[in-house]
Design a protein around this motif. Structure first.
Motif: not given
Length: 218
Positions: A97-111, A74-86
């Motif tokens: 489809l995308s990866y957002i590092i926690k914590p993030f501002e609301r507009r990051a997910l909105v976009e 399925l289409d998926a976006i990862v939201l995680s505190a893990a920020s290491d390259a591997p």
């Protein structure tokens, strides 16, 4: 009436899951399913409710969220505190489809949600797609338009993690990150344009000077 995009949030922290659920439910054209707190709950929800989009944490009490992304299809976006390259590379290779590092501002997910909805509409046409439509859809999914501190793309984050504190060429960065040289150069140019990296020149004995990329102060 167009059916809403059904979103399943997979996160074992109920406070975080509820926060993300509020963000999704505020967006026109989206609707959330009850959040899943584990891999097991997520798999049950996927079979039962057939979501369109997953928002998945990496660290789950009974497994790895990236494995869920890979197996769900399925289409998926990862939201995680893990920020290491591997970890970022694994998520991209699993199909995120995308990866957002926690914590993030609301507009990051909105976009990300808004771009996903627009790309989905482009790819949902019954008639054959044109190359222009495909290019627009891929651009929406993989290019962020917000400031880097808020909406840095997963590819840009991967490049920065790969770069570290040393000087590197585009070719070296591409090889280390598992990207094509053209992709690496495009994102390096975007990062340089925003001042997140510096471009230096190394002059050899012949030919054009070589471009080196480094973090400011590196």
């Amino acid at each position: 009436m167009t059916e809403p995009i059904r979103v399943l949030i997979v996160d074992d922290d109920f406070r975080v899951a509820d926060l993300h659920r509020d963000i999704v439910d505020e967006r026109p054209g989206f609707a959330t399913l009850p959040p899943a707190r584990s891999m097991g709950e997520a798999r049950t929800a996927i079979r039962r409710d057939a979501p369109d989009l997953l928002l998945v944490d990496v660290y789950l009490p009974d497994g790895d969220g990236i494995d869920l992304v890979r197996s769900a299809g399925l289409d998926a976006i990862v939201l995680s505190a893990a920020s290491d390259a591997p970890t970022v590379r694994r998520a991209l290779r699993a199909g995120a489809l995308s990866y957002i590092i926690k914590p993030f501002e609301r507009r990051a997910l909105v976009e990300r949600l808004d771009r996903y909805a627009r790309a989905r509409n482009l790819l949902a046409e019954d008639r054959p797609l044109t190359q222009e439509s495909l290019d627009r859809a891929f651009a929406l999914l993989h290019v962020a338009g917000e400031p880097a501190s808020v909406s840095r793309t997963a590819t840009e984050q991967l490049i920065l993690s790969t770069l570290g504190d040393a000087e590197s060429t585009a070719t070296e960065i591409a090889e280390e990150a598992g990207l094509s040289r053209a992709t690496a150069q495009r994102h390096l140019a975007a990062l340089a344009g925003r001042g997140e990296i510096e471009v230096r020149l190394r002059y050899g004995t012949t030919g054009r000077p070589e471009h080196l990329y480094v973090r400011p102060g590196g």
